[in-house]
Design a protein around this motif. Structure first.
Motif, PDB file in Angstrom:
ATOM      1  N   GLN A 205       1.026  -1.304   0.073  1.00  0.00           N
ATOM      2  CA  GLN A 205      -0.141   0.298  -0.151  1.00  0.00           C
ATOM      3  C   GLN A 205       0.734   0.690   0.306  1.00  0.00           C
ATOM      4  OE1 GLN A 205      -3.310  -0.077   2.162  1.00  0.00           O
ATOM      5  NE2 GLN A 205      -4.423  -2.451   2.059  1.00  0.00           N
ATOM      6  N   CYS A 206       0.931   1.800   0.902  1.00  0.00           N
ATOM      7  CA  CYS A 206       2.360   2.472   1.402  1.00  0.00           C
ATOM      8  C   CYS A 206       3.447   2.663   0.626  1.00  0.00           C
ATOM      9  CB  CYS A 206       1.941   3.295   2.524  1.00  0.00           C
ATOM     10  SG  CYS A 206       2.971   2.789   3.648  1.00  0.00           S
ATOM     11  N   GLY A 207       3.563   1.074   0.976  1.00  0.00           N
ATOM     12  CA  GLY A 207       5.098   0.628   0.558  1.00  0.00           C
ATOM     13  C   GLY A 207       5.947   1.078   1.012  1.00  0.00           C
ATOM     14  N   TYR A 208       5.646   1.557   2.376  1.00  0.00           N
ATOM     15  CA  TYR A 208       7.299   1.952   3.249  1.00  0.00           C
ATOM     16  C   TYR A 208       8.334   0.887   3.928  1.00  0.00           C
ATOM     17  CZ  TYR A 208      10.414   5.078   5.883  1.00  0.00           C
ATOM     18  OH  TYR A 208      11.610   5.632   6.532  1.00  0.00           O
ATOM     19  N   CYS A 209       7.142   0.004   4.646  1.00  0.00           N
ATOM     20  CA  CYS A 209       7.920  -0.967   5.265  1.00  0.00           C
ATOM     21  C   CYS A 209       7.772  -2.330   4.217  1.00  0.00           C
ATOM     22  CB  CYS A 209       6.677  -1.456   6.112  1.00  0.00           C
ATOM     23  SG  CYS A 209       5.311  -2.893   5.280  1.00  0.00           S
ATOM     24  N   GLN A 210       8.028  -2.200   3.006  1.00  0.00           N
ATOM     25  CA  GLN A 210       8.329  -3.632   1.410  1.00  0.00           C
ATOM     26  C   GLN A 210       9.357  -3.961   1.671  1.00  0.00           C
ATOM     27  OE1 GLN A 210       5.556  -5.532   1.353  1.00  0.00           O
ATOM     28  NE2 GLN A 210       3.678  -4.223   2.246  1.00  0.00           N
TER      29      GLN A 210
ATOM     30  N   CYS B 270       4.502  -3.527   9.524  1.00  0.00           N
ATOM     31  CA  CYS B 270       2.907  -2.501   8.040  1.00  0.00           C
ATOM     32  C   CYS B 270       1.950  -2.244   9.006  1.00  0.00           C
ATOM     33  CB  CYS B 270       2.851  -3.874   7.649  1.00  0.00           C
ATOM     34  SG  CYS B 270       1.783  -2.934   6.325  1.00  0.00           S
ATOM     35  N   ARG B 271       2.500  -0.704   9.062  1.00  0.00           N
ATOM     36  CA  ARG B 271       1.114   0.584   9.346  1.00  0.00           C
ATOM     37  C   ARG B 271      -0.191   0.368   8.657  1.00  0.00           C
ATOM     38  NH1 ARG B 271       0.339   0.802  14.895  1.00  0.00           N
ATOM     39  NH2 ARG B 271      -0.657   3.257  14.371  1.00  0.00           N
ATOM     40  N   CYS B 272      -0.203  -0.003   7.129  1.00  0.00           N
ATOM     41  CA  CYS B 272      -1.079  -0.369   6.192  1.00  0.00           C
ATOM     42  C   CYS B 272      -1.683  -1.954   6.901  1.00  0.00           C
ATOM     43  CB  CYS B 272      -0.781  -0.153   4.856  1.00  0.00           C
ATOM     44  SG  CYS B 272      -0.068   1.599   4.657  1.00  0.00           S
TER      45      CYS B 272
ATOM     46  N   THR C  64      -1.153  -4.778   5.771  1.00  0.00           N
ATOM     47  CA  THR C  64      -0.684  -5.401   3.750  1.00  0.00           C
ATOM     48  C   THR C  64      -0.989  -7.221   4.526  1.00  0.00           C
ATOM     49  OG1 THR C  64       1.666  -5.438   3.785  1.00  0.00           O
ATOM     50  CG2 THR C  64      -0.059  -3.329   2.774  1.00  0.00           C
TER      51      THR C  64
ATOM     52  N   MET D   2       3.531   5.010   8.940  1.00  0.00           N
ATOM     53  CA  MET D   2       5.093   4.441   8.729  1.00  0.00           C
ATOM     54  C   MET D   2       6.214   5.100   7.923  1.00  0.00           C
ATOM     55  SD  MET D   2       5.595   0.969   9.804  1.00  0.00           S
ATOM     56  CE  MET D   2       7.535   0.784  10.386  1.00  0.00           C
TER      57      MET D   2
HETATM   58  S1  FES Z   1       2.970  -1.221   3.097  1.00  0.00           S
HETATM   59 FE1  FES Z   1       2.574   0.683   3.885  1.00  0.00          FE
HETATM   60  S2  FES Z   1       3.056   0.716   7.105  1.00  0.00           S
HETATM   61 FE2  FES Z   1       3.302  -1.282   4.771  1.00  0.00          FE
END
Ligand code: FES
Ligand code: FES
Lengths: 154, 741
Positions: free
Chosen positions: A97-102, A133-135, A137, B365
């Motif tokens: 999603q936001c991708g930041y943790c990926q 993952c805050r989103c 996923t 995040m």
């Molecule tokens: S995709 Fe947003 S924190 Fe994992």
């Protein structure tokens, strides 16, 4: 400031940093390798996961002085069957999603599959619960790991 | 020179090969007028390039309006006016354009639009450019359909002119323009230059009949555009910005909200190798360094005396106690029908429930951050700006320039959940202050650490809901709800939304409920607390949804009704809410299946941002009394479904986000000091706590509405109501699990 010789993704780099500088900030601020992310700085979230001699490591909590004689691998340096299978599965499932943790999730997932080609849900929980993952996923992360495992088993 | 007539470079944020997207061909001055979503006329005014401009615009780029660029390489780039923070607008907006354009999905790209409210305003935000309130698709659907259809009509016109055939004989299919009779065909790229010379059609363009949609509402063809870069580490966020000479800034913020800097001893900080400067800003003390680590170490070495005379010194226990007392007194009436007080007095038994909701951090995040270059006359900022127009204004104000001299390049944001949408633009302001304090010529990257984030305020406010109700002869006859909490609208540019002392973002979902109760009342007290608060994913529905859906479930239980059938009996006037409730009951086989031994199911239905969501949660109680949520069924009606898979993903994510907070999260204050500081104290949901999720999308022809937030509210009450069916009390104090970190 001190000088360190690091081996990252097969390349040698000489960098200058304070001895207690976490590897994370050396990768990012000295080498501008930005795939490895900062999420907490205290080994809680896994966003900074890299490999040290092939094993997952929280780069935010390892000082640069401790990695000098090791091989560091970041998301930019991924190679191999497991990496390919995981990244393919991630794209097929549209996991981020936001991708930041990926980056961190993917690093942990690949390490899991390198050790275990047939992980159960519980194996996945154990290997992945250090990666927040805050989103949220998580449903797709789990499904993509199973997909990748299946493709590796052929 | 204004920023509006600059050549816009397709941002490399997605980790793709950078491409230049020309905002306007030099020969074009004015383009079409198009009607916006809310009947608002939006002028696609693309001014002539300034003479002094050195950037060469590409005349062969077809730029029919503010949203679409088609280049000879056959790439269609959609300029997204909305921030991509994970909810999928980059893909959703591009899907809408591709649909009306009859493009091939493989030729579609996305870039972020510049900050320009005239071109890229959000009609739901009153014309401000910004993203939030689950509005990206809702305010863009009609606008982008028209933009796509206009571009398509011009490509057809260009082909007809070139082939000298009637427009009506031309078809467009998957990016290919065809004339069957003469077997001629061309790609969009081949027609771009010719189309760029045409005048946009005035008047209405023909939109597709929805039955002809091949992308919208379909699975399989559309893949999310931002996924590849987010899977190989190349996607660029704000924290990934580097420029020669850039300094990294961290700011020491006050230990209590409202405190200010009284005295700084920065001697030790300046001695840290890599620290370049220390400056006092209105928000704290900024350490400038050659990298994040020396900045952090420098900050640790600061000795700051704070003036706490005006600081908030109350703790959350004290605040809750005060809220509870206030909840026993009548507040301002937000919604009423009949006479709830009289009905309660008359009733044999009054059922009472008091719910308390803690402060919550959003904890995206990627912590807050921003990058800016300032040359003394113009500023160029790059960050995940969520309300560009306000951020632009705030930066301009601090730097003493006009907003058109502030360029904002909106980058991918590593989550937001409301946190980056700041009515006060406090982050943009701190960034501008940091840039101003060091002076022109030094690029600055401001980064908040996780500690800054968790301790930095702008929380979902604390709330108390006091509910009283009565049941007579199996019927709910009275309902009274008193709400106490802070307004985050007060004192901001959005304060005008507060009408007669009632902030709608405190009472939505509670001032009117789906359930027909003859005597009904909802009133509200606005408290004055020095802790900054903010909207948080799904805003008021995070607490009103919980209170209302728990309480109606409790009353139905007293009335001896089934939670689904009992709700449906009272929902005659709310067919869409009833529709999702029925759909989720079908999906979960509510009436004709039993949960496994030791598990129970609870249900809840909430509307937010005009999207209707019902969820059923299957729950057991684990060791130590922690609820385990095994599976969640979810039905969603968000009008026309643009990207079904993104909708499903948002339901999954919304459920996880809602569940993590309802179970584990709170930001308690002790004498004004924030207790937790990182994920070790502010517990986040992890993969082993994530339930299985099954989603059904209810078919609808209503206008499309958002999905980023509405998945959040029902999960909490669904879990609570399941616990009640396991013989436990519905948790009245959140989070449900406390003190486990
Ligand atoms: S995709 Fe947003 S924190 Fe994992
Ligand atoms: S940044 Fe290293 S674990 Fe969170």
């Amino acid at each position: 400031m001190a000088t360190y010789r690091l081996k990252v993704n097969g390349q040698t780099h000489d960098i200058e940093a304070l001895p207690d500088t976490p590897l994370l900030w050396v990768l990012r601020d000295n080498l501008h390798m930005t795939g490895t992310k900062f999420g907490c700085g205290v080994a809680q979230c896994g966003a900074c996961t890299v490999y040290m001699d092939g094993s997952p490591l929280r780069a935010c909590s390892m000082p640069v002085s401790g990695v000098e004689n090791s091989e560091i691998t970041t998301i930019e340096g991924l190679a191999g069957r497991e990496a390919e299978a995981v990244q393919k599965a991630w794209v097929a499932r549209d996991v981020p999603q936001c991708g930041y943790c990926q980056s961190g999730q993917i690093m942990s997932a690949i390490a899991l599959l390198q050790a275990n080609k047939n992980p159960t849900d519980q194996d996945i929980d154990l290997a992945m619960n250090g990666n927040i993952c805050r989103c949220a996923t998580y449903v797709r992360i789990r499904a993509a790991i199973h997909d990748a495992a299946q493709s590796l088993r052929g | 020179m204004s920023i509006y007539d600059k050549t816009l470079h397709g941002q490399n944020v997605l980790g793709e090969t950078s491409q230049t997207v020309s905002s306007q061909a030099a020969s074009m001055s004015r383009r079409a007028l198009l009607k916006g979503a809310a009947g608002l006329t939006i002028a696609f005014y693309l001014p002539r390039l300034a003479k002094a401009q050195t950037v060469v615009a590409q005349p062969e780029t077809f730029a029919p309006n503010a949203f679409i660029r088609i280049t000879p390489d056959n790439i269609v780039t959609v300029l997204s006016k909305h921030l991509e923070m994970g909810q999928g607008p980059y893909t959703g907006l591009t899907t809408i354009v591709a649909e009306e354009l009859d493009a091939d999905w493989s030729q579609m790209r996305v870039a972020s639009a510049p900050a320009n409210a005239k071109l890229y305003g959000n009609s739901i935000f009153g014309g401000l450019q910004g993203t939030g309130g689950s509005s990206a698709i809702a305010n863009s659907y009609e606008q982008l359909r028209k933009a796509g259809a206009t571009a398509r009509a011009m490509l057809v016109e260009a082909a007809a002119a070139e082939w000298k055939v009637p427009v009506a004989e031309i078809t467009v299919e998957r990016g290919t323009v065809k004339h069957a009779a003469s077997s001629r065909q061309a790609t969009f790229g081949q027609l771009a230059e010719a189309a760029a010379r045409l005048k946009a059609p005035t008047g209405d363009v023909q939109l597709k009949d929805p039955s002809q949609f091949r992308l919208i509402g379909h699975d399989g063809i559309v893949k999310k555009l931002d996924v590849p870069g987010k899977t190989n580490g190349t996607a660029k966020f704000t924290i990934d910005q580097y420029e020669p000479g850039m300094l990294t800034v961290v700011v020491a913020h006050p230990p209590r909200f409202g405190a200010t800097v009284s005295h700084v001893d920065d001697g030790a900080a300046r001695k840290v190798a890599g620290v370049v400067a220390v400056k006092t800003l209105p928000t704290g003390v900024a350490v400038y360094a050659n990298g994040m680590w020396p900045a952090i170490k420098g900050r640790e070495a600061l000795r700051i005396v704070w003036d706490e005379s005006k600081a908030e010194k109350r703790g959350s226990a004290e605040l809750f106690e005060a809220y509870r007392q206030q909840a026993k007194t009548p507040g301002k009436i937000a919604g009423a029908k009949g006479d709830a007080e009289a009905a309660l007095k008359k009733a044999g038994k009054v059922i009472e429930a008091e719910f308390t909701f803690p402060y919550l951090a959003h904890a995206p995040m990627e912590p807050l951050d921003g990058f800016m270059m300032w040359d003394g006359t113009t500023a160029k900022a790059r960050f995940g700006s969520q309300i560009q127009t306000l951020d632009q204004g705030a930066i301009a104000g601090i730097l003493g320039i006009t907003p058109d001299r502030v360029q904002i390049e909106t980058l991918l944001a590593g989550g937001s959940f409301g946190r980056r949408a700041q009515a006060t633009s406090h982050l943009a302001a701190e960034l501008a202050q940091a840039v101003k304090a060091i002076g022109p010529g030094t690029p600055v990257k401001l980064v908040w650490t996780r500690e800054d984030d968790i301790r930095g305020g702008y929380y979902r406010p604390m709330f108390v809901h006091r509910l009283r109700g009565a049941v007579e002869n199996g019927k709910i006859v009275a309902w009274s709800n008193t709400i106490v909490g802070q307004s985050f609208m007060a004192g901001t540019p959005f304060a005008a939304m507060i009408k007669d002392g009632i902030d709608p973002t405190m009472v939505g979902g509670a001032r009117e409920i789906f359930y027909d109760v003859a005597d009904f009342n909802c009133d509200v007290h606005m408290t004055d607390v020095g802790v900054p608060t903010l909207w948080w994913r799904s805003v008021e529905h995070t607490h009103t949804g919980y209170a209302v859906e728990c309480f109606v479930d409790e009353l139905l239980q007293v009335a001896g009704k089934d939670p689904v059938a009992g709700r449906l009996e009272l929902m005659a006037k709310h067919p869409r809410a009833a529709g999702v409730l029925k759909a989720v009951a079908d999906l979960a086989k509510w009436s004709d299946s039993k949960p496994a031994e030791g598990r129970a199911r609870g249900v809840a239905v909430v509307e937010s941002f005009e999207s209707y969501i019902a969820q059923i949660a299957e729950v057991s109680v684990g060791d130590g009394g922690e609820p385990n949520v095994h599976k969640v069924w979810c039905a969603v009606d968000c009008g026309v479904a643009i990207n079904p898979d993104i909708i499903r993903a948002q339901m999954e994510g919304g459920i996880g986000y809602g569940l993590g907070h309802i179970l584990y999260a709170e930001v308690p204050l002790d004498s004004g000091h924030v207790v937790p500081s990182n994920f070790d104290g502010y517990r986040s949901l992890r993969i082993n706590e994530m339930p299985e999720v099954e989603v059904t999308i209810v078919k609808s022809n209503e206008k499309p509405t958002g999905v980023g937030e509405p998945g959040v509210p029902p999960i909490g009450p669904a879990v609570a109501n399941a616990l009640a069916r396991l013989g436990r009390e519905r948790p009245r104090r959140l989070p449900m699990v406390r003190g486990t970190v």
